[in-house]
Design a protein around this motif. Structure first.
Motif, PDB file in Angstrom:
ATOM      1  N   SER A 195       0.865  -1.185   0.000  1.00  0.00           N
ATOM      2  CA  SER A 195       0.000   0.000   0.000  1.00  0.00           C
ATOM      3  C   SER A 195       0.896   1.228   0.000  1.00  0.00           C
ATOM      4  O   SER A 195       1.991   1.218   0.576  1.00  0.00           O
ATOM      5  CB  SER A 195      -0.922   0.018   1.231  1.00  0.00           C
ATOM      6  OG  SER A 195      -0.156   0.047   2.434  1.00  0.00           O
ATOM      7  N   GLN A 230       1.436   5.336   0.891  1.00  0.00           N
ATOM      8  CA  GLN A 230       0.932   6.328   1.846  1.00  0.00           C
ATOM      9  C   GLN A 230       1.817   7.564   1.796  1.00  0.00           C
ATOM     10  O   GLN A 230       3.056   7.454   1.866  1.00  0.00           O
ATOM     11  CB  GLN A 230       0.918   5.749   3.262  1.00  0.00           C
ATOM     12  CG  GLN A 230       0.360   6.703   4.297  1.00  0.00           C
ATOM     13  CD  GLN A 230       0.299   6.067   5.677  1.00  0.00           C
ATOM     14  OE1 GLN A 230       0.625   4.911   5.824  1.00  0.00           O
ATOM     15  NE2 GLN A 230      -0.096   6.839   6.665  1.00  0.00           N
ATOM     16  N   GLU A 287      -2.814   0.571  -3.671  1.00  0.00           N
ATOM     17  CA  GLU A 287      -2.529  -0.704  -3.031  1.00  0.00           C
ATOM     18  C   GLU A 287      -2.668  -1.808  -4.065  1.00  0.00           C
ATOM     19  O   GLU A 287      -3.221  -1.608  -5.165  1.00  0.00           O
ATOM     20  CB  GLU A 287      -3.448  -0.959  -1.846  1.00  0.00           C
ATOM     21  CG  GLU A 287      -4.924  -0.998  -2.215  1.00  0.00           C
ATOM     22  CD  GLU A 287      -5.811  -1.178  -1.020  1.00  0.00           C
ATOM     23  OE1 GLU A 287      -7.002  -1.429  -1.211  1.00  0.00           O
ATOM     24  OE2 GLU A 287      -5.303  -1.080   0.128  1.00  0.00           O
ATOM     25  N   GLU A 345       0.746  -4.177   5.447  1.00  0.00           N
ATOM     26  CA  GLU A 345       0.048  -3.217   6.312  1.00  0.00           C
ATOM     27  C   GLU A 345       0.792  -2.907   7.599  1.00  0.00           C
ATOM     28  O   GLU A 345       0.197  -2.386   8.558  1.00  0.00           O
ATOM     29  CB  GLU A 345      -1.370  -3.714   6.644  1.00  0.00           C
ATOM     30  CG  GLU A 345      -2.239  -3.896   5.427  1.00  0.00           C
ATOM     31  CD  GLU A 345      -3.622  -4.399   5.800  1.00  0.00           C
ATOM     32  OE1 GLU A 345      -3.831  -4.680   7.003  1.00  0.00           O
ATOM     33  OE2 GLU A 345      -4.478  -4.529   4.906  1.00  0.00           O
ATOM     34  N   LYS A 346       2.074  -3.264   7.676  1.00  0.00           N
ATOM     35  CA  LYS A 346       2.790  -2.957   8.913  1.00  0.00           C
ATOM     36  C   LYS A 346       4.276  -2.676   8.724  1.00  0.00           C
ATOM     37  O   LYS A 346       4.931  -2.187   9.652  1.00  0.00           O
ATOM     38  CB  LYS A 346       2.642  -4.095   9.918  1.00  0.00           C
ATOM     39  CG  LYS A 346       3.038  -5.458   9.400  1.00  0.00           C
ATOM     40  CD  LYS A 346       2.736  -6.528  10.447  1.00  0.00           C
ATOM     41  CE  LYS A 346       3.014  -7.924   9.930  1.00  0.00           C
ATOM     42  NZ  LYS A 346       2.717  -8.962  10.936  1.00  0.00           N
TER      43      LYS A 346
END
Length: 1627
Positions: A1377, A1379, A1425, A1459-1460
């Motif tokens: 993803s 950001q 994403e 996601e981390k």
């Protein structure tokens, strides 16, 4: 210098001119056209006039002499010219080399003078330096002086060489000049000779011209005579032609008259033929219509049959399926049952078809024979002369068959016969009339040879009332036209010409050819021993034997051979004399009868024939002798002779040897009875009938009954049935009375074609006198006559005899005494004097004692035999002793007084040696350490034919011989193997002998050598016995390598050494264990160093595994079996009708071929793929491990020793290991089947979790089973607590036969390749499970270098896009993803802190710069994403959209995985301008963050005013000068002027820039390039600024100047550039 001096030329090489064999030069190579000029005509005429009065012979001789002289002159001239040319070239070369040598000599002299002057100067300098006490300079100058001296010597040597070369050149020049003078004189002589030859040639040419003119006049006269003769002949030919024309006209008129009549008859005949043709066409049309109707009917019938067959097949299939289901319900093998039933049905169908085929063939043969008989009677009318002849056997057969076919009894022939007692044709003749070809042929081919069922194409065409066209009698008897004498002559000449066209005489060179025009090879074509029904071919070569070209034409073979002989003849065309061609003759016998005839050819010179002969198989029997003379034999002796019976024919028969007085019993019953019994047996056994019928041909009917019996008996013998001959043989009685001359064991039997049999005849005289016996040889084949021979012999009797004529001494050894007594008997009534004699060859080895004695009447006498064989017996005995068999046959003679014939007896003995042979003759044990024993095999061979006892005696203490300690008994010619074990006790050189002693006291020695070695290292254990280890388990044993060598004193203890050599040094000693390749043993460490007095621990591990080849073979068998099953299931069942046609053998062959092809294809596929990782390989490994029977291996591992430390070696250089100081470690390795095995995952003990992402967990289940018969306590090894592997469900006990599932997890914490082993430990062994897995980190590579993406300049309120790529470099799919930091959740917290422009540049951490005023993000990314596949890539688009002017737009783009995890951070930058031009460069004058000032106005007027105000630009230049002597490079800076690409309409497409005060700047040391220019849209241009301090520059005060830079685009912008320059003396 030496290369420029030419050697002395060799003048003699000019004589190496090519000459012919007669010694004259080769004129073809050296002839010059200049010497072919002709002499003046006046000189030639004068010379001819002077020689006219001489005799012709003298003139001819002189002419020949002059021609030879001319030829020699012409040949010599070019050679002289060439030689003169060569001399000129040599002289020029010599002059050039002399000149060069002189120049080199002058140069050498100049160099000599120069070197001499330099040497004098150096000497003076040396003296000066010595006076100045400068030793170093003096030494250097002395070296220079010595070098100059050496050069001076070299130059003088060169001068001497050059002068010698000049002298040689001068000498060569003198020789060349002398030779040139000689050649010039010879050249003048040759020219004079050539001129004289020219004159002679002209005279000869004039004479030749006169002769030619005279011959031409003579030829003209002959031509005129021939012309007059030709004219006369032409006139005569015209007269004859006119006469022929007149005759032709007259004949034409007569022929026209008869031609008209003939044409009328021809027209009438053509009309009749046309009518017949129309009728025939009509009939054909009717036949075609009928055929069409028949075809339609047949098609309809065929469709019905096909539908019926399909219905029947479906019904059979339903029945088969129902039966199959019933069998399967009962638990049987349905496939096997159906297969056997199908095979049984096929056999029954084949038997029925065969019986029907035989029946149809019999009917067809009988009908064909009947029809042939009827047609032959009709074609062959009986004449009165032949009516009284006796009917042939064929006629009798036909009559018999006709009667049988009509259903009445056979009647007597209607023709009168002379012998009323002649028997009727037997039923067996029917069998003989059937040829093997007709019985064994295909039913469809029965009508190919004689189609008796053929019908005419048009009905009525073959009616008997059809008469052939008859030529009118008037046309046949018509006489030739004309009756004059000239007509008869013309007819005779015409006929002669026709005859000459076919056969004419051949006359070549006056010789007429007589004889056969073509020679045949072979001369006679002979087909020997043919079989009826077979085809024989022979090639015949015809060679033209005439004198000229000849032709050959085949006329054919004799009438009686045309049905059997076929000639393949290709007309060869015209053939020259001696040429040949081949003719193929094919013979297909249909009757068993001898045939003779010839093949007739027609040649141009006459006919000729090649004889042809065909011979049947016959018996040709003979004896090699008719009288056997045994000679004289003493009563009681037995001898035999051999008589040979030879059959040179192609037919075998049965023979029997009988005494002449003994009758041969034969079957007296008539042949009819025998044949009737045979027929009875034949009809009972149809197969036998078929075989007999196929083996008997029609011509055999004309033979006798004996030949029939031979055929039948031979067939019975081959089939194993009792033959009539066997029954007859049992009826022949044997003569039990013993005769003195009798037959041997072989008296009867079968003799085959072209074979011979030897029969022994035995002569055993019983009473003295002459003995004679007559014998005969009878044969079952009655065509073979009985052979007779006789045997004679004479029996004699002597008064003295020896009851033992053969004295056998059995086996004797050399040099051993053997005795025996010989008993002599006499039947005489008076005393006799006896003298015993040994043959002279054996008198040194054998004797009879006493040599003389008297035997009393009717008594016996004993003599002593002594035999002492020496080693010279084979040479002395000669022919009485056989060296190969070692048999001695010694003839002994007893001479009786008053008796001529002596009494002889023979002494037999097998003489053998008593030697025992040791092999090898010398044993070298080599180097052996004191810690081991060396075993060497030796062999003991008994060369004697008697057994002997032996033993090795007086052995040294260090030697042992096994087995039985070296004692035992060796059998005759036996070889025993022994092991000699040598174990030294100290280090020294050993030399000793092993003594083998036999029972008779003979000693045989074996020399042995060895070297005892005391190595510097020793092992704590030299033998390790591992416990029984399971497959794929490991057993470990430990031992020590000890270095006990501490002192060099050999008096206190034994020191390490090799034999008697030097003592090994005290110090670190290295070792290395050398494992055999492919062994299941590992040693750690295998290489090491042991210090004195220390020891090194070594671990030996044994891990048994199954051989890979065994596993591959088992897997291949499994694959082959699966492939065969699949192939068998895929086979489509053959229809029943086809199966009936195929025999069982054909089906087996096809099935075997399919299996072979399947196995071959499987083998190829297995070769292509690697079986190690296949399912079959794992299954085979598990099966073999489960059924492993156990194995015991023994390994001997050498350990080499070297002095020194392994760390002291250079790189990979090996140490110098001594081969003599080698230690040996013996390992006993028993392997057993494992107690616990893995049953999951094909039995693999390696569990691979594969690729697992970091932070995730993978689960793997492994099933283990206890395959023993007892419960096992289970323990597990400890895994790494900090490792990624965890055992989730351990167990403490595993019952017998039970299975437990182990659950294992793999959780990688970082990117790594992890591997651990988990040991399942029991008391019977350990099962090792290998756990492996790969922790894969999410690795992504970005196409942006430096992680900074600068979007460049853009017009405010416009946008620009840029792309970059992310690629997944890992082996797992990655979820990502995108950001922006400006949109993150922590952005609000960051804004609560102090503004970034209030902090120092070092404390600024915010990466988010200027943002849009409208609240939208200045940067945007797409896609946001997604998922990246392994190895895949994704393109991303970044869009920059500013809404106002600023140079500090920035943001941070983060790539977040799963996601981390933040994988990539990309800094986004961009700048926006209100106008289309921009300027970059210079030192920063403001902060890179916007302040809190108000937003500037956006009206155009304000923007223009802002554009016109001056904007400062600071450019600092630092001139770095580190060295005052070396000029430094100028200080440089750059400014970048750009033009922004925009979509707005603008009157200006480019940006112009200009810098003023350039001259002032140059005066201050600045250089601006370029000072002005134009920049296109979307382009940039660099302004380079460099500065060099001027001469009046003060380093203490920096230089400061300014200049205006104007940019003109859509607006005008002015920048004030401040230049600050300074000089730095350090970095």
């Amino acid at each position: 210098m030496e290369g420029g001096v030419r050697p002395r030329p060799t003048v003699g090489r000019l004589a190496q001119t090519p000459h012919r064999e007669d010694g004259t030069p080769d004129s073809h190579e050296w002839e010059d056209p200049e010497f072919r000029a002709e002499a003046p005509v006046q000189e030639a005429e004068a010379q001819a006039a002077s020689e006219a009065g001489r005799p012709k012979t003298v003139q001819k001789a002189r002419a020949d002499q002059s021609r030879r002289a001319t030829a020699r002159g012409r040949a010599r001239a070019p050679l002289l010219r060439k030689e003169l040319g060569c001399l000129a070239e040599l002289r020029a070369g010599e002059e050039l080399s002399t000149q060069k040598a002189r120049e080199e000599l002058r140069a050498c002299c100049r160099r000599t003078d120069l070197i001499t002057k330099q040497q004098e100067r150096v000497v003076a300098e040396v003296a000066a330096e010595r006076e100045a006490n400068n030793i170093a300079a003096a030494g250097r100058l002395q070296a220079v002086s010595r070098r100059l001296g050496t050069e001076l010597e070299n130059e003088r040597d060169l001068q001497s060489k050059i002068r010698a070369a000049l002298r040689e050149s001068a000498s060569a020049m003198w020789h060349l000049e002398i030779r040139e003078g000689q050649l010039e004189a010879e050249w003048k002589c040759v020219q004079e000779e050539v001129e004289a030859a020219r004159g002679r040639q002209q005279v000869q040419a004039a004479e030749q011209l006169r002769r030619e003119e005279e011959a031409e006049r003579k030829a003209e006269r002959n031509r005129l005579l021939r012309a007059r003769k030709a004219l006369h002949l032409q006139r005569e030919k015209g007269l004859r032609h006119q006469k022929l024309l007149d005759d032709a006209r007259r004949n034409h008129r007569a022929a026209v008259k008869f031609l008209k009549a003939s044409l009328g008859r021809v027209r009438e005949r053509e009309h009749e033929q046309e009518v017949q043709t129309r009728e025939r066409l009509r009939r054909r049309m009717d036949a075609v219509l009928a055929l069409k109707t028949s075809i339609a009917t047949n098609r309809e019938t065929l469709r019905k049959f096909q539908a019926w067959g399909r219905a029947k097949a479906e019904l059979a299939e339903h029945r088969t399926q129902a039966e199959k289901q019933a069998i399967l319900a009962q638990g049987g093998d349905a496939f096997k049952h159906l297969f056997h039933r199908r095979r049984r049905q096929e056999l029954e169908a084949q038997n029925r078809a065969f019986e029907e085929e035989q029946r149809l063939r019999k009917q067809e043969i009988v009908s064909r024979i009947l029809k042939e008989a009827a047609e032959s009677r009709k074609r062959r009318p009986r004449s009165p002369a032949k009516a009284g002849a006796r009917p042939t056997l064929r006629d009798k057969t036909w009559d018999y068959i006709a009667d049988c076919g009509e259903g009445r009894a056979p009647c007597t022939p209607c023709c009168p016969v002379k012998d009323d007692s002649a028997p009727h044709p037997e039923p067996s003749q029917l069998v003989k009339s059937m040829s093997s070809e007709s019985v064994q042929g295909h039913p469809g081919s029965a009508g190919c040879e004689e189609d008796s069922l053929a019908e005419p194409e048009i009905p009525g065409l073959w009616n008997k009332d059809h008469e052939l066209h008859q030529v009118p009698k008037e046309d046949v008897d018509r006489k030739p036209v004309g009756g004059t004498k000239m007509d008869k002559d013309i007819l005779a000449r015409t006929m002669e010409q026709l005859r000459r066209g076919v056969i004419h005489r051949q006359v070549v060179s006056g010789r007429e050819f007589k004889g056969c025009p073509f020679n045949s090879k072979p001369k006679v074509i002979h087909f020997k021993d043919f079989d009826v029904g077979r085809v024989y071919k022979k090639k015949m070569t015809l060679i033209n034997a005439t004198y000229a070209i000849n032709y050959c034409k085949l006329e054919g073979v004799d009438e009686h051979l045309r049905d059997f002989v076929h000639v393949d003849f290709n007309p060869p065309g015209p053939m020259s004399a001696g040429m040949s061609f081949e003719v193929l003759v094919t013979f297909k016998p249909m009757i068993n009868k001898d045939l003779e005839g010839s093949i007739t050819f027609l040649a141009q010179t006459g006919r000729f024939a090649v004889p042809l002969k065909c011979s049947t198989k016959q018996c040709s029997l003979s004896l090699d002798q008719e009288l056997i003379d045994f000679g004289s034999y003493v009563v009681g002796e037995t001898t035999s002779r051999v008589i040979t019976l030879t059959n040179t024919g192609g037919l075998g028969t049965r023979f029997k040897f009988l005494p002449a007085s003994e009758p041969c019993e034969r079957d007296s019953t008539p042949s009819v009875m025998r044949l009737s019994s045979v027929f009875t047996y034949m009809f009972e056994d149809k197969s036998f009938y078929d075989k007999v019928a196929s083996s008997i041909s029609e011509p055999q009917l004309e033979g006798t009954s004996s030949s029939q019996w031979d055929v039948l008996s031979q067939r019975d013998y081959e089939e194993g049935r009792p033959t009539e001959l066997d029954r007859v043989a049992t009826m022949i009685f044997s003569n039990e009375e013993q005769t003195e001359i009798s037959l041997g064991e072989v008296t009867e039997g079968e003799i085959g074609p072209f074979t011979s049999i030897k029969v022994p005849i035995t002569f055993s005289p019983v009473t003295p006198g002459d003995i004679q016996a007559n014998f005969k040889v009878t044969f079952k084949n009655r065509q073979c006559p009985t052979l007779h021979f006789r045997a004679i012999g004479v029996a004699v009797d002597v008064p003295v005899w020896v009851p033992r004529p053969d004295v056998d001494l059995k086996i004797c050894m050399y040099d051993r005494l053997y005795q025996d007594s010989i008993l002599v008997h006499t039947r005489s009534k008076a005393a006799l004097r006896l003298r015993f004699e040994v043959c002279k060859e054996l008198r040194g080895h054998m004797e009879l004692l006493p040599e003389t004695g008297y035997i009393q009447a009717l008594s016996s006498y004993s003599v002593q035999l002594k035999f002492l064989p020496r080693h010279s017996l084979p040479e002395d005995a000669g022919e009485y002793f056989d060296r190969e068999s070692r048999v001695l046959e010694a003839p002994m003679t007893i001479w009786v007084a008053d008796q001529i014939r002596p009494v002889e007896f023979t002494v037999h003995a097998i003489v053998t040696t008593s030697d025992l042979e040791l092999s090898p003759s010398e044993v070298d044990f080599g180097h052996c350490t004191i810690y081991e024993a060396v075993r060497t095999p030796i062999s003991l061979h008994n060369c004697s034919l008697l057994p002997q006892e032996f033993g090795f005696v007086r052995l040294p203490k260090c030697v042992d011989i096994q087995p039985n300690d070296g004692f035992g008994t060796i059998l005759p010619l036996e070889m025993l193997e022994f092991d000699v074990i040598f174990q030294p006790s100290k280090a020294k050189e050993y030399s000793f002998e092993l003594v083998c002693k036999s029972e008779i006291g003979r000693c045989f020695k074996l020399t042995c050598r060895a070297v005892g070695v005391h190595p510097p290292l020793e092992l704590s254990h030299y033998q390790i016995k591992f416990a029984a280890t399971s497959l794929y388990d490991t057993s470990v044993a430990t031992l020590y390598v000890i270095n006990p060598h501490l002192s060099m004193n050999s008096l206190t203890h034994s020191v390490p050494r090799v034999g008697s050599g030097d003592t090994c040094p005290v110090g670190p000693t290295s070792f290395e264990f050398l494992l055999p390749p492919g062994s299941p043993v590992t040693i750690s460490p295998s290489v090491g160093t042991v210090l004195p007095g220390k020891r090194c621990l070594v671990q030996v591990a044994f891990r048994p595994v199954l051989p890979m080849e065994v596993i591959r073979q088992r897997a291949f068998q499994a694959l082959s079996k699966d492939g065969e099953v699949k192939l068998f299931r895929k086979e489509v069942p053959t229809p029943r009708k086809d199966l009936r046609r195929q025999s069982l053998s054909v089906q087996r062959v096809q099935h075997r071929d399919r299996l072979f092809r399947a196995s071959t294809s499987l083998a190829l596929e297995m070769q292509k793929q690697d079986l190690k990782f296949s399912y079959e390989y794992q299954v085979a490994q598990a099966i073999l491990a489960r059924s492993f029977p156990g194995k015991f291996d023994k390994f001997v591992v050498p350990c080499v020793v070297a002095s020194g430390d392994i760390q002291d070696r250079k790189g990979m250089e090996p140490l110098s290991f001594s081969p003599h100081n080698t230690l040996y470690l013996e390992l006993w390795c028993p392997a057993v089947a494992p107690s616990i095995i893995v049953t999951s995952d094909k039995g693999k003990t390696v569990s691979s979790f594969g690729d697992i992402a970091v932070g995730h967990r993978g689960i793997k289940k492994v099933s283990i089973q206890n395959i023993t018969s007892e419960d096992l306590a289970v323990d597990f090894s400890v895994l790494n607590p900090n490792g990624p592997f965890v055992l989730l469900n351990p167990v403490s006990k595993l019952p017998a036969g039970q299975t437990h599932v182990l659950v294992l997890s793999f959780s990688p914490r970082e990117s790594m390749l992890a591997q651990e082993t988990l040991d399942v430990i029991t008391k019977r062994g350990t099962l090792t499970l290998t756990l492996s897995g790969t922790g894969v980190a999410s690795m992504i590579t970005c196409s942006i270098e430096g992680d900074v993406l600068h979007m460049g300049y853009v017009i405010a309120r416009e946008s620009v896009s840029s792309t970059f790529q992310l690629q997944n470099s890992s082996s797992l799919p990655i979820k990502f993803s995108m950001q922006l930091h400006s949109l993150s959740s922590t952005r609000r917290e960051d804004r609560q802190q102090l503004p970034q422009f209030l902090t120092s540049s070092a404390q600024r951490t915010d990466v988010v710069g200027t943002q849009n005023h409208n609240g939208q993000s200045v940067f945007s990314v797409a896609p946001v994403e997604g998922v990246l596949d392994p190895g895949g890539a994704q393109d991303f688009t970044v869009t920059f959209s500013p809404d106002h002017e600023s140079l500090y737009f920035s943001d941070l783009l983060q790539v977040i995985l799963f996601e981390k995890k933040v994988s990539q951070q990309i800094l986004l930058k961009g700048a926006a301008r209100e106008h289309m031009m921009f300027l970059e460069g210079g030192d920063p004058l403001d902060v890179p963050v916007e302040s809190l000032t108000g937003i500037p106005a956006s009206d155009p007027e304000h923007r223009e005013a802002e554009a016109e105000e001056l904007k400062p630009i600071l450019v600092t230049l630092d001139y770095i000068q580190l060295d005052t002597d070396t000029p430094a490079p100028p200080a440089t800076r750059e400014l970048l002027v750009g033009c922004i690409r925009t979509t707005q309409l603008s009157p200006k497409k480019t940006v112009e820039f200009s810098l003023d005060s350039v001259a002032s700047l140059q005066h201050r040391g600045f250089t601006i390039e370029p000072p002005r220019g134009v920049v296109e849209r979307g382009q940039t241009k660099t302004i380079s600024i460099s500065w060099v301090p001027p001469a009046d520059f003060d380093p203490d005060h920096p230089l400061q100047v300014s200049a205006l830079l104007q940019l003109r685009g859509d607006v005008k912008e002015t920048y004030k550039v401040f230049f600050v320059a300074q000089v730095l003396t350090g970095p």
